[in-house]
Scaffold this active site. Structure first.
Site, PDB file in Angstrom:
ATOM      1  CE1 TYR A  56     -22.221  67.083  38.100  1.00 47.42           C
ATOM      2  CE2 TYR A  56     -21.996  64.716  38.475  1.00 47.42           C
ATOM      3  CZ  TYR A  56     -22.652  65.781  37.881  1.00 47.42           C
ATOM      4  OH  TYR A  56     -23.744  65.548  37.060  1.00 47.42           O
ATOM      5  CG  HIS A 114     -21.853  67.118  31.889  1.00 43.89           C
ATOM      6  ND1 HIS A 114     -21.065  67.325  33.009  1.00 43.89           N
ATOM      7  CD2 HIS A 114     -23.129  67.284  32.299  1.00 43.89           C
ATOM      8  CE1 HIS A 114     -21.842  67.590  34.039  1.00 43.89           C
ATOM      9  NE2 HIS A 114     -23.101  67.580  33.641  1.00 43.89           N
TER      10      HIS A 114
END
Length: 313
Positions: free
Chosen positions: A48, A134
């Protein structure tokens, strides 16, 4: 999962400048608003904003009692310096940040440990509570043979409290539940008012095996975020059939005095395997809006009518 988490959590991708840049002060105010509203699960990742989300989240939580919130981050992408000498540009993964770093997939044992160490440095912490593998969609073998065992070892040593997997699909998440000892899964966009694919196998399996589910992407990237459905579905223009379905759901909601985003936030928690819903926000105003929606009761008659109309299971 023995960790206690709030029913609603703060998703920190937007304060990593997802789609639109926000300032440090605005990002910090969003985190403060979430904490003040009772959100006690904070979720971030190196992905992010090329680490920006982790840095901002860590700075905003500094000074809060460490045992007063649960923090999760992710592994699978290492951040390495971008090649020098080329033209300066912006990140091409949807985050409005300088492309001075690049992401390298790495689900190896060493890569996972390095990723976590670097996340802790960015966060300014000596430990996180939850670590999620992830997006291992194309890396099953390495994720299950190296990443998961490395994290399980850290869990056994007490370095982390829980280990999980976060993905935009439910099929591989179910495979992780069957074949490993993960504590939780985070399906993004797969247990929502518009997509209940997680209910076919994943959620019943989690309930059976005592694996917690943290639902993310409950607005399906935007289509369910407003009462008049518009925008994107899974980060692409919404197909016409899904747009029409969202509008039918909104009409039923309206007849019960409920808005579409209010129902979207409430729906995932109706399944007993779901312990929390993580909602992204980039400003204190967005957090306040989401908190107000979660505080409003949703009548059971709404769910019954949506089911009768074959709009939810």
């Amino acid at each position: 999962m023995t960790l206690s988490v709030s029913e609603y959590g703060f998703g920190a991708a937007p304060i990593g400048n997802l789609f639109t840049a926000v300032g440090d002060a605005e990002a910090g105010a969003a985190v403060d608003a979430a904490y003040d509203a009772g959100f006690r699960l904070f979720d971030t990742a190196p992905h992010y904003g090329l680490g920006l989300s982790e840095r901002r989240l860590g700075a905003a939580l500094a000074g809060r009692p460490r045992d007063s919130y649960t923090l999760s981050t992710k592994v699978g992408r290492l951040l390495v310096p971008a090649p020098t000498g080329g033209p300066a540009g912006r990140d091409d993964q949807g985050f409005d940040v300088p492309a001075d770093l690049r992401r390298v997939w790495d689900f190896s044992r060493d890569g996972v440990r390095r990723s976590l160490e670097e996340s802790l440095e960015r966060l300014g912490l000596d430990a996180v509570d939850i670590v999620l593998i992830h997006d291992p969609d194309d890396h099953w073998e390495q994720a299950v043979s190296e990443a998961y065992p490395a994290l399980a070892e850290l869990r056994d040593q007490g370095v982390v409290k829980a280990v999980g997997v976060g993905m935009n699909q439910s099929e591989m998440l179910a495979r992780f539940v069957r074949e490993t000892g993960v504590d939780l899964v985070m399906p993004a966009g797969r247990h929502t008012l518009l997509d209940q694919s997680g209910e076919e196998e994943l959620l019943p399996l989690c309930q059976e095996r005592g694996v917690s589910v943290v639902a993310a992407g409950v607005f399906n990237s935007g289509l369910l975020a407003t009462h008049d459905p518009s925008g994107t579905y899974d980060y692409a223009p919404a197909p016409a059939p899904l747009l029409a379905r969202a509008r039918r759901i909104a009409a039923v909601c309206e007849s019960h005095g409920v808005t579409l985003p209010q129902a979207a936030l409430a729906f995932p928690l109706r399944h007993p395997a779901v312990v929390s819903v993580v909602v992204g926000a980039r400003s204190a105003a967005e957090v306040a809006r989401n908190a107000a929606l979660t505080a409003r009761p949703v009548p059971e008659d709404l769910w019954a009518e949506l089911a009768a109309e074959d709009l939810i299971p």
